[in-house]
Design an enzyme around this catalytic site. Sequence first.
Site, PDB file in Angstrom:
ATOM      1  N   MET A 178     -13.771   6.186   4.095  1.00 27.72           N
ATOM      2  CA  MET A 178     -12.149   6.467   3.249  1.00 27.72           C
ATOM      3  C   MET A 178     -11.684   7.100   4.447  1.00 27.72           C
ATOM      4  O   MET A 178     -12.505   7.501   5.038  1.00 27.72           O
ATOM      5  CB  MET A 178     -12.532   7.142   2.096  1.00 27.72           C
ATOM      6  CG  MET A 178     -12.609   6.382   1.160  1.00 27.72           C
ATOM      7  SD  MET A 178     -12.624   7.214  -0.459  1.00 27.72           S
ATOM      8  CE  MET A 178     -13.567   6.755  -1.523  1.00 27.72           C
ATOM      9  N   ASP A 196     -18.861   4.164   1.212  1.00 30.22           N
ATOM     10  CA  ASP A 196     -17.645   4.029   1.379  1.00 30.22           C
ATOM     11  C   ASP A 196     -17.008   4.902   2.090  1.00 30.22           C
ATOM     12  O   ASP A 196     -17.072   6.377   2.444  1.00 30.22           O
ATOM     13  CB  ASP A 196     -17.847   4.940   0.022  1.00 30.22           C
ATOM     14  CG  ASP A 196     -17.495   4.139  -1.473  1.00 30.22           C
ATOM     15  OD1 ASP A 196     -16.922   3.039  -1.389  1.00 30.22           O
ATOM     16  OD2 ASP A 196     -18.306   4.225  -2.127  1.00 30.22           O
ATOM     17  N   HIS A 222     -24.250   1.297  -0.531  1.00 29.28           N
ATOM     18  CA  HIS A 222     -23.328   0.985  -0.563  1.00 29.28           C
ATOM     19  C   HIS A 222     -22.537   2.376   0.199  1.00 29.28           C
ATOM     20  O   HIS A 222     -22.822   3.278  -0.402  1.00 29.28           O
ATOM     21  CB  HIS A 222     -22.433   0.935  -1.872  1.00 29.28           C
ATOM     22  CG  HIS A 222     -21.697   0.647  -2.073  1.00 29.28           C
ATOM     23  ND1 HIS A 222     -20.747  -0.604  -2.176  1.00 29.28           N
ATOM     24  CD2 HIS A 222     -19.577   1.191  -2.204  1.00 29.28           C
ATOM     25  CE1 HIS A 222     -18.948  -0.154  -2.635  1.00 29.28           C
ATOM     26  NE2 HIS A 222     -19.060   0.480  -2.267  1.00 29.28           N
ATOM     27  N   MET A 253     -12.485   1.247   3.167  1.00 28.65           N
ATOM     28  CA  MET A 253     -10.772   1.607   2.771  1.00 28.65           C
ATOM     29  C   MET A 253      -9.957   2.280   3.392  1.00 28.65           C
ATOM     30  O   MET A 253      -9.854   3.244   3.481  1.00 28.65           O
ATOM     31  CB  MET A 253     -11.521   2.603   0.988  1.00 28.65           C
ATOM     32  CG  MET A 253     -12.038   1.782   0.135  1.00 28.65           C
ATOM     33  SD  MET A 253     -12.197   2.968  -1.423  1.00 28.65           S
ATOM     34  CE  MET A 253     -13.853   3.314  -0.571  1.00 28.65           C
ATOM     35  N   HIS A 257     -17.888  -0.699   3.064  1.00 32.42           N
ATOM     36  CA  HIS A 257     -16.332  -0.541   1.549  1.00 32.42           C
ATOM     37  C   HIS A 257     -15.728  -0.019   1.967  1.00 32.42           C
ATOM     38  O   HIS A 257     -15.598   1.458   2.643  1.00 32.42           O
ATOM     39  CB  HIS A 257     -16.692  -0.111   0.825  1.00 32.42           C
ATOM     40  CG  HIS A 257     -15.607  -0.115  -0.265  1.00 32.42           C
ATOM     41  ND1 HIS A 257     -15.226   0.427  -1.941  1.00 32.42           N
ATOM     42  CD2 HIS A 257     -14.366  -1.316  -0.318  1.00 32.42           C
ATOM     43  CE1 HIS A 257     -14.162   0.213  -1.687  1.00 32.42           C
ATOM     44  NE2 HIS A 257     -13.857  -0.479  -1.291  1.00 32.42           N
ATOM     45  N   ASP A 262     -17.396  -2.476  -8.852  1.00 26.28           N
ATOM     46  CA  ASP A 262     -17.290  -1.132  -7.834  1.00 26.28           C
ATOM     47  C   ASP A 262     -16.903  -0.081  -9.115  1.00 26.28           C
ATOM     48  O   ASP A 262     -15.456   0.033  -8.256  1.00 26.28           O
ATOM     49  CB  ASP A 262     -16.912  -1.306  -6.589  1.00 26.28           C
ATOM     50  CG  ASP A 262     -17.016   0.011  -5.956  1.00 26.28           C
ATOM     51  OD1 ASP A 262     -17.698   1.008  -6.429  1.00 26.28           O
ATOM     52  OD2 ASP A 262     -16.609  -0.145  -4.680  1.00 26.28           O
ATOM     53  N   MET A 317     -12.737  -3.871  -8.362  1.00 23.84           N
ATOM     54  CA  MET A 317     -12.684  -2.280  -8.072  1.00 23.84           C
ATOM     55  C   MET A 317     -12.061  -2.463  -9.354  1.00 23.84           C
ATOM     56  O   MET A 317     -11.502  -2.789 -10.564  1.00 23.84           O
ATOM     57  CB  MET A 317     -11.443  -1.697  -7.721  1.00 23.84           C
ATOM     58  CG  MET A 317     -11.481  -1.874  -5.491  1.00 23.84           C
ATOM     59  SD  MET A 317     -13.193  -1.028  -5.530  1.00 23.84           S
ATOM     60  CE  MET A 317     -12.867   0.503  -5.738  1.00 23.84           C
ATOM     61  N   SER A 337     -24.288   4.651  -4.669  1.00 25.58           N
ATOM     62  CA  SER A 337     -22.954   4.510  -3.809  1.00 25.58           C
ATOM     63  C   SER A 337     -23.001   6.075  -2.700  1.00 25.58           C
ATOM     64  O   SER A 337     -23.122   6.806  -3.602  1.00 25.58           O
ATOM     65  CB  SER A 337     -21.766   4.902  -4.178  1.00 25.58           C
ATOM     66  OG  SER A 337     -20.354   5.647  -3.322  1.00 25.58           O
TER      67      SER A 337
HETATM   68  C1  DX5 Z   1     -14.437   4.115  -5.418  1.00 25.33           C
HETATM   69  C2  DX5 Z   1     -15.710   3.754  -4.509  1.00 25.33           C
HETATM   70  C3  DX5 Z   1     -16.722   3.627  -5.252  1.00 25.33           C
HETATM   71  C4  DX5 Z   1     -17.029   5.112  -5.640  1.00 25.33           C
HETATM   72  C5  DX5 Z   1     -18.273   4.557  -7.148  1.00 25.33           C
HETATM   73  O1  DX5 Z   1     -13.513   4.593  -4.309  1.00 25.33           O
HETATM   74  O2  DX5 Z   1     -15.619   2.670  -3.624  1.00 25.33           O
HETATM   75  O3  DX5 Z   1     -17.816   3.270  -4.670  1.00 25.33           O
HETATM   76  O4  DX5 Z   1     -18.473   5.658  -5.502  1.00 25.33           O
HETATM   77  O5  DX5 Z   1     -18.389   6.062  -8.025  1.00 25.33           O
HETATM   78  P1  DX5 Z   1     -18.657   6.014  -9.108  1.00 25.33           P
HETATM   79  O6  DX5 Z   1     -19.584   5.054  -9.794  1.00 25.33           O
HETATM   80  O7  DX5 Z   1     -18.864   7.286  -9.588  1.00 25.33           O
HETATM   81  O8  DX5 Z   1     -17.609   4.924 -10.124  1.00 25.33           O
HETATM   82 ZN    ZN Z   2     -16.802   1.264  -3.098  1.00 24.79          ZN
END
Ligand code: DX5
Ligand code: ZN
Length: 214
Positions: A35, A33, A31, A66, A64, A170, A135, A6
């Site tokens: 947000m 993320d 990956h 979010m 991903h 994840d 998740m 990620s």
């Molecule tokens: C959380 C994300 C994850 C996160 C994982 O909201 O979707 O992808 O980056 O990070 P670790 O591996 O540190 O839990």
């Molecule tokens: Zn993620």
Amino acid sequence: MLVCPSMLSADPTNLGQALFAVERAGADAVHWDVMDGVFVDAITFGSSVIAAHRGLSRLRFDVHLMTIDPDKHLKSFADAGADVLVVHIEACLHLHRTMTVIKSLGKKVGVAFNPATHWNAIEYCAEVLDMVVVMTVNPGSSGQDFLWNQLEKISALRRILPSSVEICVDGGISDQTIADCAQCGADSCVSGSYIFQNNDRTDDAIRRLKENCT
Ligand code: DX5
Ligand code: ZN
């Protein structure tokens, strides 16, 4: 098991170098993320950041989302070079329609589940699905503790979904948690803080993850 670093945990001043390092180390996908500050508190990457890195790597890009109302963003992230677009089941009012739009953009369809969401919420959309993201932490940040009760969800999804659907986990993935996920039937994992805890040794971390899931 596929290992997908990620970028959220990579050094933000050096994402390109992080990408080169994980690709060299044998990562299977990257990956991203995304947000929006509403679905979760943090604000991270926009589509222009992902587009800027697309040309630097041949790895699969999993995006991903979010975000609330992910429909608004599908085209821009598709155009940015995502290979898989992952939407949250909790953010989609018309999930089946959203999944169909992703397909029509020529991308693979991923659906993520918050820890509180039951696996059976996907049952009637399974035929449009390429990936589920279980998740194993609450979305919003990296470095949280793995939620062990999500293992049951991985097993349940493995039982009901065809083997062609990738089950990805994840959150909180490390050498201590990856083996149980693999045993329950996960095909891939996202890992942020574990891989990037030492920016110079991402190769060791990726190797340890791969060793621990076989
Ligand atoms: C959380 C994300 C994850 C996160 C994982 O909201 O979707 O992808 O980056 O990070 P670790 O591996 O540190 O839990
Ligand atoms: Zn993620």
